[in-house]
Scaffold this motif. Sequence first.
Motif, short mmCIF file in Angstrom:
data_model
loop_
_atom_site.label_atom_id
_atom_site.label_comp_id
_atom_site.label_asym_id
_atom_site.label_seq_id
_atom_site.Cartn_x
_atom_site.Cartn_y
_atom_site.Cartn_z
N ILE A 164 0.91 -1.24 0.08
CA ILE A 164 -0.04 0.00 0.07
C ILE A 164 0.85 1.40 -0.02
O ILE A 164 0.64 2.17 -0.44
CB ILE A 164 -0.90 -0.07 1.22
CG1 ILE A 164 -2.44 0.56 0.72
CG2 ILE A 164 -0.31 0.62 2.60
CD1 ILE A 164 -3.44 -0.03 2.01
N THR A 165 1.91 1.14 0.59
CA THR A 165 3.08 2.16 0.57
C THR A 165 3.43 2.48 -0.76
O THR A 165 3.50 3.71 -1.24
CB THR A 165 4.30 1.89 1.51
OG1 THR A 165 3.69 1.73 2.67
CG2 THR A 165 5.03 3.27 1.73
N TRP A 166 3.60 1.72 -1.60
CA TRP A 166 4.11 1.67 -3.00
C TRP A 166 2.93 2.22 -3.78
O TRP A 166 3.16 2.98 -4.69
CB TRP A 166 4.38 0.02 -3.66
CG TRP A 166 5.85 -0.28 -3.30
CD1 TRP A 166 6.46 -0.95 -2.49
CD2 TRP A 166 6.87 0.37 -4.02
NE1 TRP A 166 7.67 -1.21 -2.61
CE2 TRP A 166 8.32 -0.29 -3.43
CE3 TRP A 166 7.18 1.15 -5.00
CZ2 TRP A 166 9.51 0.11 -4.08
CZ3 TRP A 166 8.38 1.78 -5.76
CH2 TRP A 166 9.31 0.92 -5.10
N SER A 167 1.58 1.73 -3.28
CA SER A 167 0.60 2.20 -4.02
C SER A 167 0.40 4.07 -3.87
O SER A 167 0.06 4.68 -4.82
CB SER A 167 -0.55 1.77 -3.97
OG SER A 167 -1.69 2.31 -3.14
N PHE A 168 0.89 4.31 -2.79
CA PHE A 168 1.02 5.71 -2.50
C PHE A 168 2.08 6.32 -3.22
O PHE A 168 2.03 7.41 -3.97
CB PHE A 168 1.26 5.79 -0.97
CG PHE A 168 1.43 7.33 -0.37
CD1 PHE A 168 0.76 8.37 -1.06
CD2 PHE A 168 2.59 7.71 0.35
CE1 PHE A 168 0.79 9.49 -0.55
CE2 PHE A 168 2.70 9.08 0.52
CZ PHE A 168 1.66 9.93 0.21
N MET A 169 3.15 5.77 -3.26
CA MET A 169 4.33 6.26 -3.95
C MET A 169 4.04 6.40 -5.48
O MET A 169 4.86 7.13 -6.42
CB MET A 169 5.66 5.44 -3.78
CG MET A 169 6.32 5.76 -2.44
SD MET A 169 7.47 4.50 -1.93
CE MET A 169 8.46 4.12 -3.28
N GLN A 171 1.02 6.92 -6.95
CA GLN A 171 -0.03 7.58 -7.11
C GLN A 171 0.41 8.87 -8.37
O GLN A 171 1.65 9.37 -8.18
CB GLN A 171 -0.66 8.53 -6.04
CG GLN A 171 -1.05 7.63 -5.14
CD GLN A 171 -2.38 6.93 -5.50
OE1 GLN A 171 -3.34 7.67 -5.84
NE2 GLN A 171 -2.49 5.85 -5.31
N SER A 174 0.32 12.87 -6.19
CA SER A 174 1.04 12.89 -4.89
C SER A 174 2.11 12.09 -4.76
O SER A 174 2.55 12.15 -3.55
CB SER A 174 -0.03 12.95 -3.89
OG SER A 174 -0.77 11.69 -3.83
N GLY A 175 2.40 11.12 -5.56
CA GLY A 175 3.29 10.18 -5.41
C GLY A 175 4.74 10.61 -5.44
O GLY A 175 5.19 11.64 -6.15
N LEU A 176 5.63 9.77 -4.79
CA LEU A 176 7.11 10.11 -5.01
C LEU A 176 7.57 9.79 -6.21
O LEU A 176 8.63 10.48 -6.76
CB LEU A 176 7.89 9.08 -3.84
CG LEU A 176 9.24 9.04 -4.03
CD1 LEU A 176 9.97 10.17 -3.38
CD2 LEU A 176 9.73 7.69 -3.07
#
Lengths: 338, 279
Positions: A164-169, A171, A174-176
């Motif tokens: 889920i952290t990867w899915s945030f990254m 995005q 807003s992703g890294l």
Amino acid sequence: MSTTPRPDAGRGAGPPSGSSGRPGKGVLARLTDRIPVRIRRVSLPYLLIIPAILLELLIHLVPMVIGIGMSFLKLTQFFLRNWSAAPSAGLSNYQVAVDFDSAVGSSLLHSFLITIVFTVLTVALSWFLGTMGAVLMQGAFRGRGLLRALFLVPYALPVYAGVITWSFMLQRDSGLVNHILVQLHLADDSDRPFWLIGDNSFISLIVVCVWRTWPFAFLVLMAGLQNISGDLYEASAIDGAGWWRQLRSITLPLLRPVNQVVVLVLFLWTFNDFNTPYVLFGKSAPEQADLISIHIYQSSFVTWNFGSGSAMSVLLLLFLLVVTTVYLVATSRRRSDA
Amino acid sequence: MREPRWLPWARWIGLGFLGLFTLTPIYVMVTSAIKPLSDVQGDFHWIPTTISLRPFVDIWQTIPLARYFGNSLIVASIASVASVTVAIFAAYAISRFRFPGRRIFSITVLSTQMFPGILFLLPLFMIFVNLSNVIGIDLYGSLTGLIITYLTFSLPFSIWMLVGYFDSIPVALDEAAQVDGSGPIGALIRVVIPAAMPGIVAVTVYAFMTAWGEVLFASVMTDDSTRTLAVGLQGYATQNDVYWNQVMAASLVVSVPVVAGFLLLQRFLVQGLTAGAVK
């Protein structure tokens, strides 16, 4: 394993049995000590594995038989609660699954091929990073223990937390990942790429999977390296062999048996992986990253066709059995040649 | 090993790359968990501009996280303890006795490990759904049902890993115990189990971790009251918004126990995981 002698082998009478009153003995030990020695010797191993056999029957064998049975039924949502009423499908579930002109068959084939390519790339990359990490970690240097522990963190994290952290990254806005790409001018700020849909989703899936699996390869290969005797390196150094030469002629060949296991385990894990794509993409993965386990899940629980899902599962099982057998036969033959 | 002069450089470049790749998500998880919602919704920032501990408070209210946590704890604990208990006896039999059927049993156990979970999911789902119709036992949607399905993966690898640990304990130790008057069961309880205790704890932790992170069965076999963390965390995504800071905070909270357990026990875990591969 097979050379381990039995503890009571070669002893005529076996352990004395008339000592049931001794203090400090467990209840279980006292109970089994009442059984005559000869019967106990023969039946004890069976008594020990009976709980495991019963559980295996309950959780593996019965479901498998039922699963095979289900694959011959027209098991749609209408028959979920009363599957004995489901009409027989004969072989039709299988016929549709392997008929690549049908919608079901062609999407199954598509998903199967994607899974193969995905698995090969993920296993190769994980193996490469694992070997690189293990070789570079050889020798004592400051911070080695800490680094080793840190490398293991992705392996220890619960799948949904890591992925889920990867899915945030990944995005879009807003992703890294896109942030870095924009800063490096590799992507246009106004036209940021999507990573979780479309063609890129396949790349994302591989990267996330490699992130999760390479520590396992690293772990096992490091243990394998420790089993290689330092004498070999010393002897070859005296003969003038350099670092590369030692890597190619000592390290890699001697790691081969370990590698065979690592590759097989990684293959099975990656091929069967459901958790990563499910957490990354949700219930229905993008077409470009539609792995087989998600595909079967989707056709069973989203379109409610259990018969067809079971048939696909059985086909998948047959494929895995064939691949594993061929692999084991091929590698064990090579091992006995060596 | 004789090291060429460039090796230290190559080592730091290689290990640096692996470190960045491995730890960036961890860094993102930790730093995003302490950002206000407006900060995680906008462009990414490496260093949080405003530090807020609110996400750690809010996570318990946005979704019933405590209940999911409790469910996961119950399911993972019972499944891991049950499978390891059963596995101890089976592994002892495989490690110490030669009996007809031993090979078939070992191969069956080992081969079930390679089957995909989806293979067991469909029939178990059908069995559970139909059991309530036939004999009134409601396993579907219950924690008991989920625990049973978790045995499908925790039992085989518990047996497999414990055989490895038991094999590494010298048979002479149990023989000595048997000379002293214990039966084989006495030897198991008084010698083998204590000697393998680090391994047994490690296998239990590993079984716990796997159950704690399981998604497939949890997403099918649970309902609103029995959701585990694996499914429950999806609740931070609403139709309009994803509370990413809360997702990251909750991920951190649910990860800390298992990562800590893993790192504490990694030596024993690694020994067990690699025993089969290296031998």
